[in-house]
Design a protein around this motif. Structure first.
Motif, PDB file in Angstrom:
ATOM      1  N   ALA A  35      32.559  49.423  35.019  1.00  0.00           N
ATOM      2  CA  ALA A  35      32.881  48.562  36.155  1.00  0.00           C
ATOM      3  C   ALA A  35      32.366  47.139  35.924  1.00  0.00           C
ATOM      4  O   ALA A  35      33.057  46.162  36.240  1.00  0.00           O
ATOM      5  CB  ALA A  35      32.275  49.137  37.432  1.00  0.00           C
ATOM      6  N   ILE A  36      31.168  47.011  35.374  1.00  0.00           N
ATOM      7  CA  ILE A  36      30.611  45.679  35.114  1.00  0.00           C
ATOM      8  C   ILE A  36      31.421  44.970  34.041  1.00  0.00           C
ATOM      9  O   ILE A  36      31.718  43.771  34.160  1.00  0.00           O
ATOM     10  CB  ILE A  36      29.130  45.778  34.704  1.00  0.00           C
ATOM     11  N   ARG A  37      31.803  45.696  32.983  1.00  0.00           N
ATOM     12  CA  ARG A  37      32.634  45.066  31.935  1.00  0.00           C
ATOM     13  C   ARG A  37      33.968  44.607  32.507  1.00  0.00           C
ATOM     14  O   ARG A  37      34.465  43.525  32.166  1.00  0.00           O
ATOM     15  CB  ARG A  37      32.862  46.050  30.781  1.00  0.00           C
ATOM     16  N   SER A  38      34.563  45.417  33.381  1.00  0.00           N
ATOM     17  CA  SER A  38      35.842  45.042  33.995  1.00  0.00           C
ATOM     18  C   SER A  38      35.683  43.784  34.841  1.00  0.00           C
ATOM     19  O   SER A  38      36.532  42.874  34.807  1.00  0.00           O
ATOM     20  CB  SER A  38      36.348  46.196  34.858  1.00  0.00           C
ATOM     21  N   LEU A  39      34.587  43.698  35.609  1.00  0.00           N
ATOM     22  CA  LEU A  39      34.339  42.520  36.440  1.00  0.00           C
ATOM     23  C   LEU A  39      34.112  41.288  35.564  1.00  0.00           C
ATOM     24  O   LEU A  39      34.612  40.193  35.871  1.00  0.00           O
ATOM     25  CB  LEU A  39      33.134  42.780  37.335  1.00  0.00           C
ATOM     26  N   GLU A  40      33.378  41.449  34.479  1.00  0.00           N
ATOM     27  CA  GLU A  40      33.131  40.316  33.570  1.00  0.00           C
ATOM     28  C   GLU A  40      34.430  39.843  32.920  1.00  0.00           C
ATOM     29  O   GLU A  40      34.647  38.635  32.772  1.00  0.00           O
ATOM     30  CB  GLU A  40      32.108  40.728  32.511  1.00  0.00           C
ATOM     31  N   ARG A  41      35.306  40.785  32.540  1.00  0.00           N
ATOM     32  CA  ARG A  41      36.604  40.385  31.962  1.00  0.00           C
ATOM     33  C   ARG A  41      37.436  39.625  32.985  1.00  0.00           C
ATOM     34  O   ARG A  41      38.060  38.609  32.667  1.00  0.00           O
ATOM     35  CB  ARG A  41      37.367  41.626  31.479  1.00  0.00           C
ATOM     36  N   GLU A  42      37.424  40.102  34.223  1.00  0.00           N
ATOM     37  CA  GLU A  42      38.210  39.450  35.270  1.00  0.00           C
ATOM     38  C   GLU A  42      37.713  38.035  35.548  1.00  0.00           C
ATOM     39  O   GLU A  42      38.513  37.111  35.756  1.00  0.00           O
ATOM     40  CB  GLU A  42      38.158  40.282  36.548  1.00  0.00           C
ATOM     41  N   LEU A  43      36.392  37.845  35.537  1.00  0.00           N
ATOM     42  CA  LEU A  43      35.812  36.534  35.823  1.00  0.00           C
ATOM     43  C   LEU A  43      35.732  35.644  34.586  1.00  0.00           C
ATOM     44  O   LEU A  43      35.554  34.431  34.702  1.00  0.00           O
ATOM     45  CB  LEU A  43      34.420  36.702  36.430  1.00  0.00           C
ATOM     46  N   GLY A  44      35.803  36.250  33.417  1.00  0.00           N
ATOM     47  CA  GLY A  44      35.793  35.470  32.185  1.00  0.00           C
ATOM     48  C   GLY A  44      34.416  35.008  31.740  1.00  0.00           C
ATOM     49  O   GLY A  44      34.300  34.116  30.899  1.00  0.00           O
ATOM     50  N   VAL A  45      33.348  35.610  32.314  1.00  0.00           N
ATOM     51  CA  VAL A  45      31.980  35.228  31.946  1.00  0.00           C
ATOM     52  C   VAL A  45      31.099  36.469  31.943  1.00  0.00           C
ATOM     53  O   VAL A  45      31.338  37.415  32.704  1.00  0.00           O
ATOM     54  CB  VAL A  45      31.369  34.190  32.922  1.00  0.00           C
ATOM     55  N   PRO A  46      30.046  36.504  31.110  1.00  0.00           N
ATOM     56  CA  PRO A  46      29.076  37.600  31.204  1.00  0.00           C
ATOM     57  C   PRO A  46      28.213  37.429  32.447  1.00  0.00           C
ATOM     58  O   PRO A  46      27.826  36.314  32.799  1.00  0.00           O
ATOM     59  CB  PRO A  46      28.247  37.460  29.921  1.00  0.00           C
ATOM     60  N   LEU A  47      27.930  38.521  33.115  1.00  0.00           N
ATOM     61  CA  LEU A  47      27.114  38.487  34.331  1.00  0.00           C
ATOM     62  C   LEU A  47      25.675  38.929  34.080  1.00  0.00           C
ATOM     63  O   LEU A  47      24.781  38.609  34.863  1.00  0.00           O
ATOM     64  CB  LEU A  47      27.748  39.384  35.397  1.00  0.00           C
ATOM     65  N   PHE A  48      25.469  39.653  32.980  1.00  0.00           N
ATOM     66  CA  PHE A  48      24.129  40.136  32.637  1.00  0.00           C
ATOM     67  C   PHE A  48      23.835  39.864  31.170  1.00  0.00           C
ATOM     68  O   PHE A  48      24.735  39.922  30.322  1.00  0.00           O
ATOM     69  CB  PHE A  48      24.005  41.646  32.895  1.00  0.00           C
ATOM     70  N   GLU A  49      22.573  39.563  30.902  1.00  0.00           N
ATOM     71  CA  GLU A  49      22.065  39.550  29.534  1.00  0.00           C
ATOM     72  C   GLU A  49      21.451  40.918  29.281  1.00  0.00           C
ATOM     73  O   GLU A  49      20.525  41.329  29.982  1.00  0.00           O
ATOM     74  CB  GLU A  49      21.004  38.458  29.360  1.00  0.00           C
TER      75      GLU A  49
END
Length: 299
Positions: A35-49
């Motif tokens: 789910a986090i990877r999908s959200l990051e792909r949709e937004l075009g940026v990494p959300l977590f390090e």
């Protein structure tokens, strides 16, 4: 953008760990990661390090967090409206509390709430960082309601309902040279070693404020998180203390409790919510119960 993805994102941000987030959400860890990877792909940026040691928000993740919480709150508010029509509350209620809560029968309050609203998931946590940490968690949206003590006005963004306000009293070992007085001043105590709560606790902040206003400095020798035990340290000769009346009232034999002259030190206890967020139906129901579970302290 799916609401579920935002819920997973906020949970990982709060837990700083994918495994703990998955356990809290009661889903498999791979589902949270996907789910986090999908959200990051949709937004075009990494959300977590992500490293082997830690999970931390990126700048983009930090920026998204308050908006994600607001979106989740709005969705919960919509559910609340429907649930109230159906006659039942659902959702999660995140409650923060001080380690010692003398003025509210918290177990009784939460037990009554659970009996009345069994579909609400209650989450309770004590604050090792005191009232300042609880206030910060409310402002950041990590908590829905908190029982805390704040010196002075509550921070902007918080609504505080005061449940009790008490004078702060001096507690000295029975054999202390000042123990025979009828009252002491802050100047009398300034050179003594103190037993006190850590910084961030309401009583510590109020006493620090009082000494600063008087132009005095003091030394805190021992920091004790549980205010109910402070008098026991005093009794054993480890220092003096300035604590609220409710804590001083239960002081063990071997100490002397005196009023403080020339300074108006007050300890205030209340229940707080974030004023920027609409209280959920569960929060409103809990607040409605609070008065019935207030405890009248002796003295």
């Amino acid at each position: 953008m799916e609401l579920r993805h935002l819920v997973y994102f906020v949970t990982v941000a709060e837990e700083r760990n994918f495994s703990r987030a998955a356990a809290r959400l009661r889903v498999v860890q791979s589902g949270v990661s996907a789910a986090i990877r999908s959200l990051e792909r949709e937004l075009g940026v990494p959300l977590f390090e992500r490293t082997s040691q830690r999970v931390a928000l990126t700048d983009a993740g930090t920026a998204l967090l308050p908006a994600a919480r607001a979106t989740i709150d709005a969705a919960q508010a919509a559910r609340d409206v429907v649930d109230e029509v159906r006659g039942g509350l659902r959702g999660t209620l995140r409650i923060g509390t001080l380690i010692s809560v003398g003025f509210v029968d918290l177990p009784g309050l939460l037990g009554h709430f659970r009996a009345e609203h069994p579909a609400v998931d209650l989450r309770l946590r004590a604050a090792p960082s005191g009232s300042a940490g609880l206030a910060r968690s409310l402002l950041e949206g990590e908590l829905d309601v908190a029982f805390l003590s704040l010196a002075g006005r509550p921070p902007a963004g918080l609504s505080l309902r005061v449940l009790a306000a008490e004078p702060i009293l001096a507690v000295l070992p029975a054999g202390h040279p000042l123990a025979g007085l009828d009252a002491v001043t802050l100047e009398d105590l300034a050179d003594e070693p103190f037993v006190d709560s850590p910084p961030g606790y309401g009583n510590r902040n109020e006493v620090d404020r009082g000494f600063a206003a008087a132009g005095l400095r003091r030394r805190v020798a021992l920091e004790v998180a549980d205010i109910a035990t402070v008098a026991h340290y005093v009794r054993n000769g480890l220092g003096v203390a300035l604590i609220p009346r409710f804590a001083a009232a239960g002081a063990a034999p071997g100490v002397r409790v005196l009023p403080v002259a020339g300074a108006r030190l007050r300890w205030t206890f209340g229940v707080a919510t974030g004023s920027a967020r609409r209280p959920s139906a569960a929060v409103r129901a809990l607040l409605d119960l609070v008065d019935a579970y207030r405890v009248e302290m002796p003295g």
